[in-house]
Each structure stands twice: as C-alpha cells, then as structure tokens.
Design an enzyme around this catalytic site. Structure first.
Site, PDB file in Angstrom:
ATOM      1  N   LYS A   1       0.868  -1.192   0.000  1.00 22.87           N
ATOM      2  CA  LYS A   1       0.000   0.000   0.000  1.00 22.87           C
ATOM      3  C   LYS A   1       0.895   1.229   0.000  1.00 22.87           C
ATOM      4  O   LYS A   1       1.995   1.186   0.557  1.00 22.87           O
ATOM      5  CB  LYS A   1      -0.886   0.027   1.252  1.00 22.87           C
ATOM      6  CG  LYS A   1      -2.130   0.871   1.099  1.00 22.87           C
ATOM      7  CD  LYS A   1      -3.236   0.066   0.452  1.00 22.87           C
ATOM      8  CE  LYS A   1      -4.459   0.892   0.155  1.00 22.87           C
ATOM      9  NZ  LYS A   1      -5.586   0.018  -0.236  1.00 22.87           N
TER      10      LYS A   1
ATOM     11  N   ASP B   1      -6.979   4.258  -4.526  1.00 22.03           N
ATOM     12  CA  ASP B   1      -7.653   4.092  -3.224  1.00 22.03           C
ATOM     13  C   ASP B   1      -8.267   5.474  -2.951  1.00 22.03           C
ATOM     14  O   ASP B   1      -8.518   6.236  -3.903  1.00 22.03           O
ATOM     15  CB  ASP B   1      -6.646   3.660  -2.149  1.00 22.03           C
ATOM     16  CG  ASP B   1      -7.322   3.172  -0.866  1.00 22.03           C
ATOM     17  OD1 ASP B   1      -7.795   2.028  -0.831  1.00 22.03           O
ATOM     18  OD2 ASP B   1      -7.411   3.952   0.114  1.00 22.03           O
TER      19      ASP B   1
END
Ligand code: NDP
Ligand code: 2IT
Length: 451
Positions: free
Chosen positions: A130, A170
């Site tokens: 991430k 995201d």
C-alpha cells in the site's frame, strides 16, 4: 520445543505495540488477525517455530520519501510519501495508493497488512502492499494534482515494476491520478508496462475495474444472505461514503432489487426515504467525482431527503449495512444500534471500517458480518485480472470479466465457510477470512525457509 510456543496472544500483542509505537491502526489490524490466528496455529508447530505471523506483521520494507511540488501561486509545498511493501510470498506486492491528509505510516502499514490476506483470498498471485501521501486533493486544481502525481512518481518509480510492485487507486486516487502517474512512469523509464492498475481502457486498463469493489461487496453480501435462504429483493440498505466504492455498491444493490437509504461523506450523511435509485446515483457520481461537490448538496436536488451534519448513517434502521468510506467509521455503539434496529448483514466495502469493539459486537450477535478483506476484494481481484491481460497483451470482454468477478467473490465466500463455520448455522466470516488468507501466505513462507 520452539521458544515461540510459549508466546501467548497478549505477549505477542505487547511486542507488536512496543515495536510499533504511535501506530494504533496498524496494531488494531494485527490484533484482529492475531485473535483468530493464534487459535488456528495452536497445534501447528511449523507456523509457531517459523514465527510466520510475527514475520507477516513486519513489513518487508517501508519506503518513505519527500514529495515537493509547486502550487498554482508558485509556492513550494512539501508532502510525505510512502510505499509499504508488506509481503510478496505469493506474488508481486499489490495494493492501492491513498491521497488523504489523514495518511500516516500507521495507516499505510495497516492497509498493506490487510491487503496481504485479502490478495491471498482472491486466489490470484498477488502479495500485499500500500502507498500514499498526506497530500489533500480537496480544493486543488487539476494542474496542481498533476504536478503532485508527477512528483510522487518521480520517487516511487524506482521501487515498483510489473513483477515487483503494482500500485492502483484508493481514497483520493482514481482514474485521473492513475493517468498522471502512469504518464510520468512511462516518461521516466521509457517502458510501457502494466506497472499500475485502474488504467484507462485506451492504455491497458480493464473493463469493470471501476465498478469491481462495490459490485463485488454486494455479490459477497448476496452470497452471505443465500446461506440463510434470503436475497436482496426488497431489502433496505444503509451505505456510508459517496466515492468509488459506495456509489458502485449502491448501484448493485439497486440492480438486485434492494433500496438504498443513505450515502455520506466526511461532512455528514443524507437519508432519502424514497430510495437512492440509479438516476440519483448517477447524479451523486457526477457531483462528487466530476464537480468535486459535497453530499450535503443532494438535498437541494432531491428535497425529500434530509442531511445530517457531522454524523455517520448507522442510526437509520435497515436490513443490510455497507460501510464504504474509511477506517474506524463504525464503532461499538454503532454496531449495537444496527443490531437493535434489526440489521441482518454487514458487508464492509472500506478497509477496517469497523473498530475492534464493533467487530466483537457483530461476532457476539452472530449476524452475517463480512470483513473488508473478504468483501471488498473484488477491486484488487479485477486489478489482478488487469495484470494478466497486460502480460498477455489482450483484453477480456465485459461479460467474461463480470463472471470472473462473481466467481472470485463466490470463491472467497467458500473459503470463509471452510475456516469459519462455527456450527449451528453460524459462520464467523472474520475468522474464516483470516485463516484462509493466512494459510496460503504462511505455507508459501514455510517453503522459502528463513528469509
Ligand atoms: P473515494 O476517494 O472514491 O471515496 C472516499 C469516500 O469516503 C468519500 O465519500 C469520502 O468523503 C469518504 N471519506 C474518506 N475519508 C473519510 C473520513 N476520514 N471520514 C469520513 N468520510 C471519509 O475512495 P474509495 O471509494 O475508493 O475508497 C473508500 C474505501 O474503500 C476506503 O477504505 C478504501 O481503502 C476502500 N477500498 C477501495 C478500493 C478501490 O478499488 N477503490 C478497493 C478496496 C477497498 P469526502 O469526499 O468528504 O472525503
Ligand atoms: O484496498 C484495496 O484493495 C484497493 N484499494 C485496491 C488495490 C488494487 O491494487 O487494486
């Protein structure tokens, strides 16, 4: 006997807390997994002796970097960027990029840790990662966002690659930002490759990637309801968020015959007792994504709706709930309220939207409750399919991808049943997802020895 055999859950968690000071989100995510995994590995000497959970809970690496850019007034601005490469035991690191002022190393470490289990559950060969920045896209011009994305990629490019680490979107990162970042990657490396997913259809993107997370969450919800002989027809749904995941979850609920009552953003929630139908969802998509508006303005367009400032929508009675905004947006009391109002099922579109107390409340009430790592895996699953299409230099048709997404969500549901069936008709989906995801990564790690 291995020394680690004697480490119990509280001692393990003490260590995690000590090694990760001031990182509450990361500690929370590890605790939620560890609660289930400790029970599972009780009788498995190898997982203990090889310290598998301890190793998954220590990212392979955390890259932190400075991102400088110039705003439209010529001021120099400085942000912090990160890429957390959590684990690549089963495939290249894979996971989104988040641009939001609340982004910290703790938030990205929790997301990369969760992503490791989620990606394993999809059945596709993807490790967990991430990235992101504390950059706030709100109120920025498109040129400012472009300059920021370019500067972010000017550092990130050296850490990623189609077989190394493949970021995607995201919160705060959608198709436009992926375009700016892909453009800069290609400019720096002169390499047209599947280094990002969520790309535009003209330049290597996949059909239904945009819809996949929200649609997948509702497919998962439908799978859960089916275990009780029910479906979504006529069911009322409360949804939080009004971004990519929330609007597509709403769309699929409507397509399957349900009625969506709420959407929200960081300013509050709107409640539309008539139901938020496809035309209204399209309005929200245009308003939030293209006009960068606030959900509050929905009530001017649809006067029967009300706006509740500064609150989350969990007090609105419903049959099913889908938290689709952000972490820790549904707390213990919210979980109790949902249950008291008769909510039968909760499917998380966001990552870790329910806090630990809320998770315990849902488990104790034995309702149908799917953690994000299971129910929101549709997005990264279609990202995985985008990677396959890029490798093969081909693209699948929409109906083929829709079917693959449905099959993958049904497969994840089945894995949850395998490890989460508690008997008496109760399935602990948290436990099922944690164990199924862990087992795949852990078995790969055992094969590699101590590395
Ligand atoms: P978007 O940026 O498209 O939308 C985010 C939404 O959540 C907006 O409505 C935003 O409101 C709201 N929100 C964000 N932060 C907060 C906050 N701190 N408090 C209250 N509301 C907030 O993001 P996505 O829809 O893509 O992501 C939503 C969630 O889904 C995240 O948890 C993400 O990690 C998860 N997810 C996303 C996937 C994807 O494919 N995009 C895949 C799997 C999970 P506002 O406009 O006011 O900021
Ligand atoms: O949380 C997630 O699964 C995502 N943001 C999507 C990640 C991806 O690589 O598609």
């Amino acid at each position: 006997m291995a020394v680690s055999d004697h480490v119990d859950l509280p001692t393990f968690m003490e260590g995690v807390k000590k090694r990760n000071p001031h990182q509450p989100e990361f500690v929370q995510a590890v605790q939620e997994v560890a609660e289930d995994i400790f029970e599972f590995i009780q009788d498995n000497e190898d997982y203990h002796a090889q310290q598998i959970l301890r190793r998954i809970a220590e990212p392979d690496r955390v890259v932190s970097f400075r991102v400088c850019w110039e705003d439209d007034n010529g001021n120099v601005r400085v942000q912090r960027g990160w890429r957390v490469q959590n684990n690549n035991a089963i495939g290249p690191y894979k996971g989104g990029i988040r641009f939001h002022p609340s982004v910290t190393e703790s938030v990205l470490k929790f997301l990369a840790f969760e992503q490791t289990f989620k990606n394993a559950l999809t059945g596709l060969p993807m490790g967990g990662g991430k990235g992101g920045s504390n950059f706030n896209p709100k109120g920025k011009s498109v040129r400012e966002i472009m300059r920021f994305c370019q500067s972010f990629m000017t550092e990130l490019y050296r850490h990623i690659g189609a077989d190394i680490d493949v970021p995607a979107g995201d919160i705060g990162v959608g198709g436009r930002e992926i375009g700016f970042m892909f453009g800069q990657y290609k400019r720096i490396t002169n390499n047209f490759t599947g280094v990002l997913t969520g790309k535009g259809l003209e330049w290597g993107g996949s059909l239904i990637r945009t819809e996949a997370t929200g649609y997948g969450a509702v497919y998962f919800l439908a799978n859960m309801l089916a275990t009780r002989g029910e479906d979504l027809t006529g069911k009322t749904a409360v949804i939080s968020g009004s971004g990519n995941v929330a609007t597509h979850a709403a769309e699929k609920i409507v397509q399957l015959g349900g009625k969506v009552l709420t959407l929200s953003d960081s300013g509050g929630y709107i409640h539309d007792p008539d139901g938020i139908d496809q035309e209204k969802i399209d309005w929200v998509k245009t308003h939030k994504t293209h006009r960068r508006g606030r959900i509050e303005e929905y009530v001017a367009a649809y006067p029967k709706a009300t706006f509740v400032a500064g609150k989350t929508p969990w007090s609105v009675p419903c049959d099913v709930a889908l938290p689709c905004a952000t972490q820790n947006e549904l707390l213990g009391d919210d979980a109790r309220t949902l249950i008291a109002n008769g909510c039968q099922a909760v499917a998380e579109g966001a990552n870790m939207p329910t806090d630990l107390e809320g998770v315990h409340v849902f488990k104790a009430a034995r309702i149908l409750y799917a953690p994000g790592k299971a129910s929101n895996a549709g997005g990264v699953a279609v990202s995985g399919l985008e990677m396959s299409q890029n490798s093969e230099r081909r693209s699948w048709k929409e109906d083929e991808l829709q079917q693959m997404l449905k099959d993958i969500m049904a497969g994840i549901h089945k894995s949850c049943l395998t490890f989460g069936d508690q008997g008496g008709g109760y399935i602990d989906y948290v436990k099922g997802a944690n164990i199924a995801g862990f087992k795949k990564v852990a078995d790969a790690m055992l094969a590699f020895g101590v590395v």
